[in-house]
Write a protein that holds these residues in place. Sequence first.
Motif, PDB file in Angstrom:
ATOM      1  N   TYR A  94       0.722  -1.177  -0.008  1.00 13.25           N
ATOM      2  CA  TYR A  94      -0.152  -0.100   0.011  1.00 13.25           C
ATOM      3  C   TYR A  94       0.928   1.217   0.248  1.00 13.25           C
ATOM      4  O   TYR A  94       0.355   2.521   0.550  1.00 13.25           O
ATOM      5  CB  TYR A  94      -0.773  -0.001   1.199  1.00 13.25           C
ATOM      6  CG  TYR A  94      -1.840  -1.216   1.179  1.00 13.25           C
ATOM      7  CD1 TYR A  94      -2.927  -1.268   0.349  1.00 13.25           C
ATOM      8  CD2 TYR A  94      -1.769  -2.166   2.183  1.00 13.25           C
ATOM      9  CE1 TYR A  94      -3.674  -2.591   0.143  1.00 13.25           C
ATOM     10  CE2 TYR A  94      -2.347  -3.364   1.973  1.00 13.25           C
ATOM     11  CZ  TYR A  94      -3.498  -3.459   1.067  1.00 13.25           C
ATOM     12  OH  TYR A  94      -4.294  -4.671   1.008  1.00 13.25           O
ATOM     13  N   PRO A 109      -0.974  -1.429  -5.361  1.00 19.65           N
ATOM     14  CA  PRO A 109      -1.101  -3.006  -5.068  1.00 19.65           C
ATOM     15  C   PRO A 109      -1.025  -3.949  -6.350  1.00 19.65           C
ATOM     16  O   PRO A 109      -0.315  -4.989  -6.380  1.00 19.65           O
ATOM     17  CB  PRO A 109      -2.267  -3.476  -4.317  1.00 19.65           C
ATOM     18  CG  PRO A 109      -2.613  -2.136  -3.519  1.00 19.65           C
ATOM     19  CD  PRO A 109      -2.213  -1.088  -4.702  1.00 19.65           C
ATOM     20  N   GLU A 165      -5.233  -1.877   7.137  1.00 19.83           N
ATOM     21  CA  GLU A 165      -4.522  -1.168   6.318  1.00 19.83           C
ATOM     22  C   GLU A 165      -5.404  -0.861   4.764  1.00 19.83           C
ATOM     23  O   GLU A 165      -4.930  -0.126   4.525  1.00 19.83           O
ATOM     24  CB  GLU A 165      -3.323  -1.780   5.981  1.00 19.83           C
ATOM     25  CG  GLU A 165      -2.167  -1.946   6.988  1.00 19.83           C
ATOM     26  CD  GLU A 165      -1.031  -2.935   6.365  1.00 19.83           C
ATOM     27  OE1 GLU A 165      -1.228  -3.921   5.831  1.00 19.83           O
ATOM     28  OE2 GLU A 165       0.073  -2.257   6.796  1.00 19.83           O
ATOM     29  N   GLN A 166      -6.136  -1.969   4.743  1.00 21.84           N
ATOM     30  CA  GLN A 166      -6.953  -1.525   3.575  1.00 21.84           C
ATOM     31  C   GLN A 166      -7.888  -0.222   3.675  1.00 21.84           C
ATOM     32  O   GLN A 166      -8.284   0.753   2.891  1.00 21.84           O
ATOM     33  CB  GLN A 166      -7.696  -2.594   3.044  1.00 21.84           C
ATOM     34  CG  GLN A 166      -6.990  -3.711   2.517  1.00 21.84           C
ATOM     35  CD  GLN A 166      -8.013  -5.046   2.314  1.00 21.84           C
ATOM     36  OE1 GLN A 166      -9.012  -5.205   2.945  1.00 21.84           O
ATOM     37  NE2 GLN A 166      -7.201  -5.872   1.655  1.00 21.84           N
ATOM     38  N   PHE A 203      -5.638   3.010   3.485  1.00 19.85           N
ATOM     39  CA  PHE A 203      -5.185   3.186   2.435  1.00 19.85           C
ATOM     40  C   PHE A 203      -6.320   4.012   1.619  1.00 19.85           C
ATOM     41  O   PHE A 203      -6.159   4.861   0.836  1.00 19.85           O
ATOM     42  CB  PHE A 203      -4.686   2.150   1.780  1.00 19.85           C
ATOM     43  CG  PHE A 203      -3.988   2.015   0.251  1.00 19.85           C
ATOM     44  CD1 PHE A 203      -2.997   2.968   0.082  1.00 19.85           C
ATOM     45  CD2 PHE A 203      -4.523   1.551  -0.817  1.00 19.85           C
ATOM     46  CE1 PHE A 203      -2.272   3.125  -1.046  1.00 19.85           C
ATOM     47  CE2 PHE A 203      -3.923   1.721  -2.028  1.00 19.85           C
ATOM     48  CZ  PHE A 203      -2.891   2.511  -2.051  1.00 19.85           C
ATOM     49  N   ILE A 215      -7.889  -2.819  -4.541  1.00 18.66           N
ATOM     50  CA  ILE A 215      -7.001  -2.779  -3.181  1.00 18.66           C
ATOM     51  C   ILE A 215      -7.336  -3.999  -2.315  1.00 18.66           C
ATOM     52  O   ILE A 215      -6.544  -4.279  -1.506  1.00 18.66           O
ATOM     53  CB  ILE A 215      -7.647  -1.467  -2.315  1.00 18.66           C
ATOM     54  CG1 ILE A 215      -7.179  -0.210  -3.048  1.00 18.66           C
ATOM     55  CG2 ILE A 215      -7.278  -1.561  -0.918  1.00 18.66           C
ATOM     56  CD1 ILE A 215      -7.691   0.915  -2.434  1.00 18.66           C
TER      57      ILE A 215
END
Length: 323
Positions: free
Chosen positions: A5, A52, A198-199, A202, A279
């Motif tokens: 990311y 990604p 994290e997704q 991001f 993502i």
Amino acid sequence: MTLPYEAVPPRRTVQVVSADGTRIHVEEFGRADGPAVVLAHGWTCSVLFWAPVVRLLAPDFRVIAYDQRGHGRSAAPRARTGHGTGVLADDLEAVLQAVLPEGERAVLAGHSMGGMTIMAASGRAAVQRRTAAVLLASTGSGRLLGTTEVLPPRFSSRWLRRFFHRQLLTSRLPLGPVTPLSRAAFAYGVLGVAPTREQAAFTARIVHACKAKQRAAWGRVLAVLDLDAEIAALAAPTAVLVGTRDKLTPRVHARGMAQVLPHCVGLTELSGLGHMTPIEDPAAVAAVIRELNAVHALPKSGVDADGGAAADQDGPVAEEKSA
């Protein structure tokens, strides 16, 4: 933020001038001599959105991604007429003419508004000549307000749902800094049933970077979107991909597109994923792109001695900067 990311350093950057003079920021990654893949991101996103997927494709492909006008490092249109699917098609056509020589074709992959951009440009000769195959990911050709599912199902009033979703698209309120609350909101609205922290972070980072004025202007375009005629004329081999929990462009759109596309080569439904499929499962998206290239792309031709691509003589102006 872990490596998948983080931004991927481009091999080179190009500034392309579109038909109305708007400057479009383009980045290239991966092998200069590899088969070409062109990535078009969606509403409120930027080249960073594709990081990604770029990481997975770069070892084998020449990956080209660009910021849609008013997003990322591309210029915002100066005139009121600078927002619409027609100018998005102009931008894609200009990018393809600048980075692909006559005779070379690429796999085009568009997410959300990026997929709509490809639909809008599908009838243009310069785009058709440079298109080997297409991936339409998490997108639709029209009637977005009536199908969007961000508002929970218990709110069953059609009028209320349309009003809420129109406000969601066209609001000019600033988003401010990324906070735990905004991460949670994005996780609910655009990610699937089990997004990672994290997704969510991001996604929030990318969307918060989009200026409120441009977010609202493009939201107004999406609110009245009608590309049914264009998708019915998209003749290139086209794969469709969607998350089964996509609230912004639910899978009814993907299934409808698969039925009307003249040359649909597959419909992929990713279980439990939301709107941000590149993502949430970049490997699945990259796999479809690889398959499209393996089956439908022709050998590369028309490349200069340095591995770069020359623009058409009558094509757009492009300024190149090495990384």
